[in-house]
Design an enzyme around this catalytic site. Structure first.
Site, short mmCIF file in Angstrom:
data_model
loop_
_atom_site.label_atom_id
_atom_site.label_comp_id
_atom_site.label_asym_id
_atom_site.label_seq_id
_atom_site.Cartn_x
_atom_site.Cartn_y
_atom_site.Cartn_z
N LEU A 124 7.59 -5.12 -5.96
CA LEU A 124 7.73 -5.60 -4.58
C LEU A 124 6.59 -6.55 -4.22
O LEU A 124 6.82 -7.69 -3.79
CB LEU A 124 7.72 -4.38 -3.62
CG LEU A 124 7.75 -4.66 -2.12
CD1 LEU A 124 9.12 -5.22 -1.71
CD2 LEU A 124 7.48 -3.38 -1.30
N ALA A 129 2.22 -11.44 -0.48
CA ALA A 129 3.03 -10.47 0.27
C ALA A 129 2.67 -9.06 -0.21
O ALA A 129 3.19 -8.58 -1.21
CB ALA A 129 4.53 -10.73 0.06
N SER A 131 0.94 -5.96 2.28
CA SER A 131 1.34 -5.13 3.42
C SER A 131 2.54 -5.75 4.15
O SER A 131 3.41 -5.04 4.64
CB SER A 131 0.17 -4.98 4.40
OG SER A 131 -0.81 -4.16 3.83
N ARG A 244 6.00 8.30 -0.54
CA ARG A 244 4.75 8.63 0.16
C ARG A 244 4.54 10.13 0.25
O ARG A 244 3.41 10.60 0.27
CB ARG A 244 4.74 7.95 1.54
CG ARG A 244 4.49 6.45 1.41
CD ARG A 244 4.72 5.68 2.70
NE ARG A 244 4.51 4.24 2.45
CZ ARG A 244 4.99 3.27 3.22
NH1 ARG A 244 5.72 3.56 4.29
NH2 ARG A 244 4.75 2.01 2.93
N GLU A 364 1.02 2.13 -2.18
CA GLU A 364 2.22 2.65 -1.50
C GLU A 364 2.02 2.73 0.02
O GLU A 364 2.50 3.65 0.68
CB GLU A 364 2.70 3.96 -2.14
CG GLU A 364 3.14 3.69 -3.58
CD GLU A 364 3.88 4.80 -4.28
OE1 GLU A 364 4.16 5.84 -3.66
OE2 GLU A 364 4.20 4.61 -5.48
N1 COS Z 1 13.85 3.05 6.39
C1 COS Z 1 14.97 2.32 6.66
N2 COS Z 1 14.92 1.09 7.24
C2 COS Z 1 13.70 0.61 7.57
C3 COS Z 1 12.52 1.32 7.32
C4 COS Z 1 12.62 2.59 6.72
N3 COS Z 1 11.54 3.33 6.46
N4 COS Z 1 11.47 0.58 7.76
C5 COS Z 1 11.97 -0.55 8.26
N5 COS Z 1 13.33 -0.52 8.15
C6 COS Z 1 14.29 -1.55 8.62
C7 COS Z 1 14.12 -1.77 10.11
O1 COS Z 1 14.91 -0.84 10.83
C8 COS Z 1 14.63 -3.18 10.28
O2 COS Z 1 16.04 -3.16 10.23
P1 COS Z 1 16.94 -4.20 11.12
O3 COS Z 1 16.67 -5.55 10.53
O4 COS Z 1 18.33 -3.73 10.89
O5 COS Z 1 16.46 -4.06 12.53
C9 COS Z 1 14.14 -3.86 8.99
O6 COS Z 1 13.97 -2.81 8.02
C10 COS Z 1 12.83 -4.59 9.15
O7 COS Z 1 11.87 -3.65 9.63
P2 COS Z 1 10.58 -4.07 10.41
O8 COS Z 1 10.96 -5.06 11.47
O9 COS Z 1 9.86 -2.83 10.83
O10 COS Z 1 9.75 -4.83 9.28
P3 COS Z 1 8.30 -5.45 9.36
O11 COS Z 1 8.29 -6.60 8.45
O12 COS Z 1 7.86 -5.67 10.77
O13 COS Z 1 7.27 -4.32 8.85
C11 COS Z 1 6.29 -2.71 7.36
C12 COS Z 1 7.52 -3.41 7.95
C13 COS Z 1 4.92 -3.30 7.72
C14 COS Z 1 6.33 -1.29 7.84
C15 COS Z 1 6.55 -2.84 5.86
O14 COS Z 1 6.45 -4.18 5.46
C16 COS Z 1 5.69 -1.97 4.99
O15 COS Z 1 5.91 -0.76 4.85
N6 COS Z 1 4.69 -2.60 4.34
C17 COS Z 1 3.90 -1.93 3.36
C18 COS Z 1 4.53 -2.12 2.02
C19 COS Z 1 3.89 -1.26 1.02
O16 COS Z 1 3.78 -0.05 1.18
N7 COS Z 1 3.46 -1.87 -0.05
C20 COS Z 1 2.83 -1.15 -1.09
C21 COS Z 1 3.26 -1.72 -2.37
S1 COS Z 1 4.40 -0.80 -3.16
S2 COS Z 1 3.28 0.30 -4.36
#
Ligand code: COS
Length: 386
Positions: A124, A129, A131, A244, A364
């Site tokens: 991912l 890209a 967070s 998580r 994560e």
């Molecule tokens: N389960 C299901 N759907 C989800 C969700 C979840 N946990 N989290 C978000 N969504 C959906 C939202 O409902 C939204 O849907 P719609 O487009 O239908 O409205 C869509 O996904 C976009 O969500 P959101 O607007 O919240 O996205 P953002 O870009 O604002 O932010 C965060 C999302 C910051 C929470 C996300 O990018 C994230 O978790 N980042 C961290 C990533 C990570 O952990 N990286 C580590 C590397 S992997 S080891």
């Protein structure tokens, strides 16, 4: 629960014995050689660790989240590198496939994954890209019956060992945000894909993370996860929700091991004519560590049970990983402090564990992103109530 209580107790005691007899004695070797011995990888596969959460119909152990967490509390006591080897396969690398893959995709890959024959990796993160996962730039362009993937993935755990990658790429236009992201199942060795030399990290020796480069990498259209474009971001988020809880359970295992190491040291080490554990300031540190570890364990168990009950645990899983990994950081620091100068040299496991602990607050989902997930869900709940 899918397994009865007695079976779970037996499974956990088998894991505990495996950790004590095989993994802990091999920790220094792993640290020195920066590799998990093949024999141990095979034993982990034989124990079913690559398929803890994979349904039994695909050859996994089919554990519920609560059962998986119970097993991971045990495995998490050993050096984090061991768990990391099967962690992406049992976790983020496979959750998306299990949740959203087609029957053909699952039948093709999951049995090999569960048997430990194919390591699965989750691609991912990118150079720009992390967070902000929705801003990823890797592109997948449809060309007849194929997609052409171009882009760079960063810090991909187990990339050098993986047979299968779930690659998140943009199929929509550059402004399509989270809705323009799709997931692809890409097999190792696909022409156009290169796995770079692993990064040299602060800790986690024995666990390897590398960049993965895609240049004109052609995959069949059948590699599109679930056969539908635009679903990838939600797949990734849901996979992370589950992962998580698992990661928080590892943090509890690490915390409990650190406390064991601390207790051993303060009962053996004497100063002022008595074991240092007799002194109240040391007892204060012990009690703070124990309280944090107990609270983290209870939180993991609660969140896991709620997930098993079919409740949406986006908020709870973020809060659980946030608390358990921050608690691990506090515990690692205090246990090192109990060791005094001995904690800063490599003869004691706490030196390694302190460095390993630092990553838990980053991968994560950083603690800051997890706080944001928790608070956003709280505000959503308020506005849903009207
Ligand atoms: N389960 C299901 N759907 C989800 C969700 C979840 N946990 N989290 C978000 N969504 C959906 C939202 O409902 C939204 O849907 P719609 O487009 O239908 O409205 C869509 O996904 C976009 O969500 P959101 O607007 O919240 O996205 P953002 O870009 O604002 O932010 C965060 C999302 C910051 C929470 C996300 O990018 C994230 O978790 N980042 C961290 C990533 C990570 O952990 N990286 C580590 C590397 S992997 S080891």
């Amino acid at each position: 629960m899918t397994t009865d209580d007695d079976t779970l107790v037996m499974l956990c005691s088998t894991m505990r014995e495996f950790v004590d007899k095989r993994l802990i004695p091999a920790e220094e070797d792993v640290e020195e050689r920066d590799a998990i011995p093949d024999g141990i990888v095979k034993e982990m596969a034989d124990l079913g660790l690559f398929g803890l959460s994979v349904p039994t119909e695909y050859g996994g152990l089919g554990l519920s989240m609560f059962e998986e967490a119970s097993v991971v509390f045990e495995i998490g006591r050993a050096s984090a590198a061991f768990r990391s080897y099967f962690g992406t396969t049992n976790g983020v690398g496979t959750h998306g496939l299990l949740m959203d893959g087609t029957t053909e995709q699952k039948e093709r890959y999951v049995p090999r994954i569960a048997a430990g024959e194919m390591v699965a990796s989750f691609a991912l993160t990118e150079p720009d890209a992390g967070s902000d996962a929705a801003s990823l730039r890797t592109r997948a362009v449809r060309d007849g019956n194929e997609y052409i993937i171009d882009g760079t993935k960063r810090y991909i755990t187990n990339a050098v060992h993986a047979g299968l990658f779930t690659v998140y790429a943009r199929t929509g236009d550059k402004d399509s945000g989270s809705r323009g992201i799709s997931a692809f199942l890409v097999e190792a060795g696909t022409p156009g894909m290169t796995v770079a030399t692993p990064y040299r990290k602060m800790g986690f020796r024995g666990s390897h993370s590398s960049d993965v480069l895609f240049e004109n990498c052609r995959v069949s259209a059948s590699a599109l996860l679930g056969g539908e474009e635009g679903k990838g971001f939600k797949t990734a988020m849901r996979a992370l929700d589950q992962a998580r809880i698992h990661m928080a359970a590892v943090a509890v295992g690490q915390s409990e091991r650190l406390i064991e190491e601390g207790l051993r040291y303060v009962t053996e080490r004497e100063q002022f004519g008595r074991p240092i554990g007799d002194f109240q300031l040391i007892q204060g540190l012990l009690a703070e560590c124990q309280t944090d570890a107990l609270a983290a364990r209870a939180l993991v168990e609660r969140t896991a049970r709620r997930k098993d009950a079919g409740i949406n645990v986006t908020k709870e899983s973020a809060a659980t990983k946030f608390f358990a990994t921050e608690a691990l950081g506090r515990i690692a620091d205090k246990v090192l402090q109990m060791h005094g100068g001995a904690g800063y040299i490599k003869e004691y496991p706490v030196e390694r564990m302190y460095r390993d602990a630092r990553l838990f607050r980053i991968f994560e989902g950083t603690s800051q992103i997890l706080q944001l997930v928790v608070a956003r869900q709280m505000l959503k709940e308020v506005s849903a109530r009207g």
